[in-house]
Design a protein around this motif. Structure first.
Motif, PDB file in Angstrom:
ATOM      1  N   MET A 124      13.752  89.306  72.873  1.00  0.00           N
ATOM      2  CA  MET A 124      14.113  88.161  72.043  1.00  0.00           C
ATOM      3  C   MET A 124      15.629  88.024  71.877  1.00  0.00           C
ATOM      4  O   MET A 124      16.102  87.162  71.167  1.00  0.00           O
ATOM      5  CB  MET A 124      13.452  88.275  70.675  1.00  0.00           C
ATOM      6  CG  MET A 124      11.926  88.308  70.723  1.00  0.00           C
ATOM      7  SD  MET A 124      11.165  86.840  71.495  1.00  0.00           S
ATOM      8  CE  MET A 124      11.261  85.643  70.148  1.00  0.00           C
ATOM      9  N   GLY A 125      16.392  88.871  72.559  1.00  0.00           N
ATOM     10  CA  GLY A 125      17.833  88.769  72.544  1.00  0.00           C
ATOM     11  C   GLY A 125      18.475  89.634  71.474  1.00  0.00           C
ATOM     12  O   GLY A 125      17.794  90.450  70.838  1.00  0.00           O
ATOM     13  N   PRO A 126      19.809  89.499  71.326  1.00  0.00           N
ATOM     14  CA  PRO A 126      20.687  88.498  71.945  1.00  0.00           C
ATOM     15  C   PRO A 126      21.005  88.802  73.406  1.00  0.00           C
ATOM     16  O   PRO A 126      21.073  89.962  73.806  1.00  0.00           O
ATOM     17  CB  PRO A 126      21.949  88.574  71.085  1.00  0.00           C
ATOM     18  CG  PRO A 126      21.975  89.998  70.610  1.00  0.00           C
ATOM     19  CD  PRO A 126      20.538  90.361  70.384  1.00  0.00           C
ATOM     20  N   TYR A 127      21.225  87.723  74.182  1.00  0.00           N
ATOM     21  CA  TYR A 127      21.517  87.829  75.600  1.00  0.00           C
ATOM     22  C   TYR A 127      23.013  87.587  75.851  1.00  0.00           C
ATOM     23  O   TYR A 127      23.660  86.801  75.147  1.00  0.00           O
ATOM     24  CB  TYR A 127      20.707  86.810  76.400  1.00  0.00           C
ATOM     25  CG  TYR A 127      19.262  87.188  76.571  1.00  0.00           C
ATOM     26  CD1 TYR A 127      18.808  87.775  77.741  1.00  0.00           C
ATOM     27  CD2 TYR A 127      18.338  86.951  75.547  1.00  0.00           C
ATOM     28  CE1 TYR A 127      17.476  88.129  77.905  1.00  0.00           C
ATOM     29  CE2 TYR A 127      16.997  87.307  75.698  1.00  0.00           C
ATOM     30  CZ  TYR A 127      16.581  87.887  76.873  1.00  0.00           C
ATOM     31  OH  TYR A 127      15.267  88.244  77.036  1.00  0.00           O
ATOM     32  N   GLY A 130       5.601  79.572  67.877  1.00  0.00           N
ATOM     33  CA  GLY A 130       6.502  78.702  67.125  1.00  0.00           C
ATOM     34  C   GLY A 130       7.667  79.462  66.518  1.00  0.00           C
ATOM     35  O   GLY A 130       8.200  79.072  65.474  1.00  0.00           O
ATOM     36  N   GLU A 131       8.069  80.550  67.163  1.00  0.00           N
ATOM     37  CA  GLU A 131       9.166  81.390  66.670  1.00  0.00           C
ATOM     38  C   GLU A 131      10.243  81.523  67.755  1.00  0.00           C
ATOM     39  O   GLU A 131      10.728  82.611  68.049  1.00  0.00           O
ATOM     40  CB  GLU A 131       8.635  82.774  66.298  1.00  0.00           C
ATOM     41  CG  GLU A 131       7.529  82.734  65.251  1.00  0.00           C
ATOM     42  CD  GLU A 131       6.818  84.072  65.098  1.00  0.00           C
ATOM     43  OE1 GLU A 131       7.121  84.998  65.901  1.00  0.00           O
ATOM     44  OE2 GLU A 131       5.970  84.194  64.195  1.00  0.00           O
ATOM     45  N   SER A 132      10.620  80.420  68.355  1.00  0.00           N
ATOM     46  CA  SER A 132      11.506  80.458  69.515  1.00  0.00           C
ATOM     47  C   SER A 132      12.894  80.972  69.156  1.00  0.00           C
ATOM     48  O   SER A 132      13.390  80.757  68.049  1.00  0.00           O
ATOM     49  CB  SER A 132      11.611  79.076  70.155  1.00  0.00           C
ATOM     50  OG  SER A 132      12.255  78.177  69.279  1.00  0.00           O
ATOM     51  N   ARG A 133      13.490  81.665  70.113  1.00  0.00           N
ATOM     52  CA  ARG A 133      14.865  82.142  70.003  1.00  0.00           C
ATOM     53  C   ARG A 133      15.659  81.609  71.190  1.00  0.00           C
ATOM     54  O   ARG A 133      15.146  81.543  72.319  1.00  0.00           O
ATOM     55  CB  ARG A 133      14.903  83.672  70.041  1.00  0.00           C
ATOM     56  CG  ARG A 133      14.138  84.347  68.911  1.00  0.00           C
ATOM     57  CD  ARG A 133      14.955  84.414  67.630  1.00  0.00           C
ATOM     58  NE  ARG A 133      14.255  85.201  66.620  1.00  0.00           N
ATOM     59  CZ  ARG A 133      14.365  86.512  66.489  1.00  0.00           C
ATOM     60  NH1 ARG A 133      15.140  87.189  67.321  1.00  0.00           N
ATOM     61  NH2 ARG A 133      13.707  87.155  65.537  1.00  0.00           N
ATOM     62  N   THR A 134      16.904  81.262  70.936  1.00  0.00           N
ATOM     63  CA  THR A 134      17.766  80.817  72.027  1.00  0.00           C
ATOM     64  C   THR A 134      18.129  82.000  72.920  1.00  0.00           C
ATOM     65  O   THR A 134      18.579  83.040  72.428  1.00  0.00           O
ATOM     66  CB  THR A 134      19.047  80.171  71.487  1.00  0.00           C
ATOM     67  OG1 THR A 134      18.696  79.039  70.681  1.00  0.00           O
ATOM     68  CG2 THR A 134      19.956  79.718  72.628  1.00  0.00           C
ATOM     69  N   VAL A 135      17.918  81.844  74.203  1.00  0.00           N
ATOM     70  CA  VAL A 135      18.300  82.860  75.187  1.00  0.00           C
ATOM     71  C   VAL A 135      19.725  82.608  75.658  1.00  0.00           C
ATOM     72  O   VAL A 135      20.576  83.494  75.615  1.00  0.00           O
ATOM     73  CB  VAL A 135      17.321  82.862  76.380  1.00  0.00           C
ATOM     74  CG1 VAL A 135      17.817  83.773  77.497  1.00  0.00           C
ATOM     75  CG2 VAL A 135      15.933  83.285  75.927  1.00  0.00           C
ATOM     76  N   GLY A 162      14.788  99.238  81.400  1.00  0.00           N
ATOM     77  CA  GLY A 162      14.800  99.010  79.965  1.00  0.00           C
ATOM     78  C   GLY A 162      15.560  97.789  79.506  1.00  0.00           C
ATOM     79  O   GLY A 162      15.598  97.485  78.311  1.00  0.00           O
ATOM     80  N   LYS A 163      16.188  97.054  80.431  1.00  0.00           N
ATOM     81  CA  LYS A 163      16.926  95.847  80.074  1.00  0.00           C
ATOM     82  C   LYS A 163      16.199  94.598  80.564  1.00  0.00           C
ATOM     83  O   LYS A 163      15.469  94.647  81.556  1.00  0.00           O
ATOM     84  CB  LYS A 163      18.349  95.888  80.649  1.00  0.00           C
ATOM     85  CG  LYS A 163      19.239  96.945  79.998  1.00  0.00           C
ATOM     86  CD  LYS A 163      20.670  96.826  80.481  1.00  0.00           C
ATOM     87  CE  LYS A 163      21.567  97.855  79.811  1.00  0.00           C
ATOM     88  NZ  LYS A 163      21.700  97.594  78.352  1.00  0.00           N
ATOM     89  N   TYR A 164      16.434  93.498  79.865  1.00  0.00           N
ATOM     90  CA  TYR A 164      15.776  92.229  80.166  1.00  0.00           C
ATOM     91  C   TYR A 164      16.785  91.292  80.836  1.00  0.00           C
ATOM     92  O   TYR A 164      17.804  90.936  80.236  1.00  0.00           O
ATOM     93  CB  TYR A 164      15.226  91.599  78.891  1.00  0.00           C
ATOM     94  CG  TYR A 164      14.139  92.419  78.250  1.00  0.00           C
ATOM     95  CD1 TYR A 164      12.794  92.176  78.538  1.00  0.00           C
ATOM     96  CD2 TYR A 164      14.455  93.465  77.375  1.00  0.00           C
ATOM     97  CE1 TYR A 164      11.791  92.948  77.959  1.00  0.00           C
ATOM     98  CE2 TYR A 164      13.453  94.232  76.788  1.00  0.00           C
ATOM     99  CZ  TYR A 164      12.124  93.965  77.088  1.00  0.00           C
ATOM    100  OH  TYR A 164      11.132  94.736  76.521  1.00  0.00           O
ATOM    101  N   TYR A 165      16.493  90.922  82.072  1.00  0.00           N
ATOM    102  CA  TYR A 165      17.348  90.027  82.838  1.00  0.00           C
ATOM    103  C   TYR A 165      16.673  88.659  82.934  1.00  0.00           C
ATOM    104  O   TYR A 165      15.630  88.526  83.576  1.00  0.00           O
ATOM    105  CB  TYR A 165      17.585  90.571  84.243  1.00  0.00           C
ATOM    106  CG  TYR A 165      18.389  91.848  84.299  1.00  0.00           C
ATOM    107  CD1 TYR A 165      19.754  91.822  84.583  1.00  0.00           C
ATOM    108  CD2 TYR A 165      17.781  93.086  84.075  1.00  0.00           C
ATOM    109  CE1 TYR A 165      20.497  93.005  84.641  1.00  0.00           C
ATOM    110  CE2 TYR A 165      18.523  94.273  84.127  1.00  0.00           C
ATOM    111  CZ  TYR A 165      19.866  94.212  84.408  1.00  0.00           C
ATOM    112  OH  TYR A 165      20.599  95.371  84.466  1.00  0.00           O
ATOM    113  N   CYS A 166      17.279  87.677  82.290  1.00  0.00           N
ATOM    114  CA  CYS A 166      16.764  86.309  82.405  1.00  0.00           C
ATOM    115  C   CYS A 166      17.598  85.558  83.438  1.00  0.00           C
ATOM    116  O   CYS A 166      18.753  85.208  83.191  1.00  0.00           O
ATOM    117  CB  CYS A 166      16.811  85.588  81.052  1.00  0.00           C
ATOM    118  SG  CYS A 166      16.095  83.930  81.125  1.00  0.00           S
TER     119      CYS A 166
END
Length: 357
Positions: free
Chosen positions: A276-279, A204-209, A249-253
């Protein structure tokens, strides 16, 4: 003057040579594939690789497979030759006439977990879509629904994508509606991420991607939305089908954007230093960069998943694209390359390609 035996020997040699050429051509053909790799209806494909076999799960909407289940299931050993294996999900009680979309399956601690959305039908059209989880002890199922992953502040949540980070923690990416236009964003479906407390509970701790900011992601203009009291939005945008890849080491959505019926629909991505971003989607202003339509040949490629080739070395995108008559969204595969400009698919292809190794 050449004898008759000589002519017979020449003819025999010629036939043998022709046979060898035919065999070579057959071997060459056997080492290629041409999209689609499954010609039937198979939207929103997700492929699970487990113990040397591939399991593909596809959306059935309100329909059922011949065995009365939900989500079409295919199996393969090479990503190209697929066999039907019935349906995957046992219909939940009280969900008659409901839509079921976009299944994804992961294996964790001896259990297979299937994530998907369900909405409409007997559960009430005003409820929208909600995320659910089902479990099975085998990859092919049947899966049984066990939990609701509720997002109380959204009436429309779809396209759940579970992801385990390198520290062992699990997260869930999904798409949900945003009806505001704060900070220059466009109303429509956007992408978020939340922690999973366990495989069936959100923190319940969502973050906008990522939310829509560009013209190319518009789904429909002047769209009236019954879910939001019949309000009409001058523009409604769509980002959907998230899929996470961690690299260097980077997050690609990755995600699909725009209206799936149009030539604008395709796959793009955003990137962050933290899950969790920011993206950032810098460079995505003009259209989908990873996978996009090819005029006159391929329309609507997208809602993809990533999977490795049989030897575990080559990364493929598995996606759907329309047939020429736009009657069915069919299963396709193409290689993914990581370039200096970012990830790019070597497709969509519509001519023979080397068979995955």
């Amino acid at each position: 003057m050449p004898s008759r035996r000589h002519f017979l020997q020449q003819a025999t040699a010629g036939l043998a040579s022709l046979a060898l050429m035919n065999q070579a051509a057959a071997r060459a053909a056997a080492r290629t594939y041409t999209n689609p790799v499954y010609a039937g209806q198979f939207p929103d494909p997700f492929v699970l690789r487990h113990q040397g076999r591939y399991y593909a799960f596809g959306t059935t909407g309100t329909g059922r497979t011949p065995d009365g289940r939900i989500f079409t299931l295919l199996t393969s050993t090479n990503l190209v030759d697929w066999k039907t294996a019935g349906g995957a999900l046992t219909p939940p009680a009280g969900a008659e006439g409901a839509d079921f979309w976009a299944p994804e399956v992961i294996f964790h601690n001896g259990t297979f977990y299937m994530y998907y959305s369900m909405g409409g039908g007997a559960i009430g059209a005003t409820v929208g879509h909600r995320l659910h989880v089902a479990t099975s002890k085998t990859p092919q199922g049947p899966y049984t629904q066990v939990a609701l992953l509720d997002v109380p502040d959204s009436k429309f949540t779809i396209d759940a994508h579970p992801f385990q980070d390198t520290d062992g923690k699990w997260y869930l990416f999904y798409a949900r509606d945003f009806i505001d236009s704060d900070n220059g964003y466009r109303p429509g479906t956007g992408l978020v991420v939340d922690r999973l407390l366990d495989m069936t509970r959100l923190a319940g701790e969502s973050r906008t991607v990522m939310r829509a900011r560009h013209d190319w992601t518009v789904f429909e203009k002047n769209r009236t939305m019954p879910l939001y009291g019949g309000k009409t939005f001058p523009e409604w945008h769509t980002l959907e089908g998230p899929f996470m890849r961690k690299r260097n080491g980077k997050y690609y959505c990755f995600y699909s954007g725009a209206n799936f019926l149009t030539s604008r629909y395709g796959v793009d991505y955003c990137v962050a230093d933290s899950i969790m971003g920011p993206y950032s989607d810098a460079g995505a202003e003009k259209g989908a960069r990873v996978l996009h339509a090819v005029e006159g040949h391929v329309r609507g490629p997208g809602h993809h998943s990533h999977v490795l080739s049989p030897d575990g070395k080559t990364e493929y995108l598995v996606y759907h694209a329309w047939d020429k008559g736009m009657k069915e969204r069919q299963l396709c595969i193409d290689k993914l390359s990581w370039t200096h400009q970012g990830p790019r698919c070597q497709g969509p292809t519509y001519t023979p390609q080397p068979l995955p190794r």
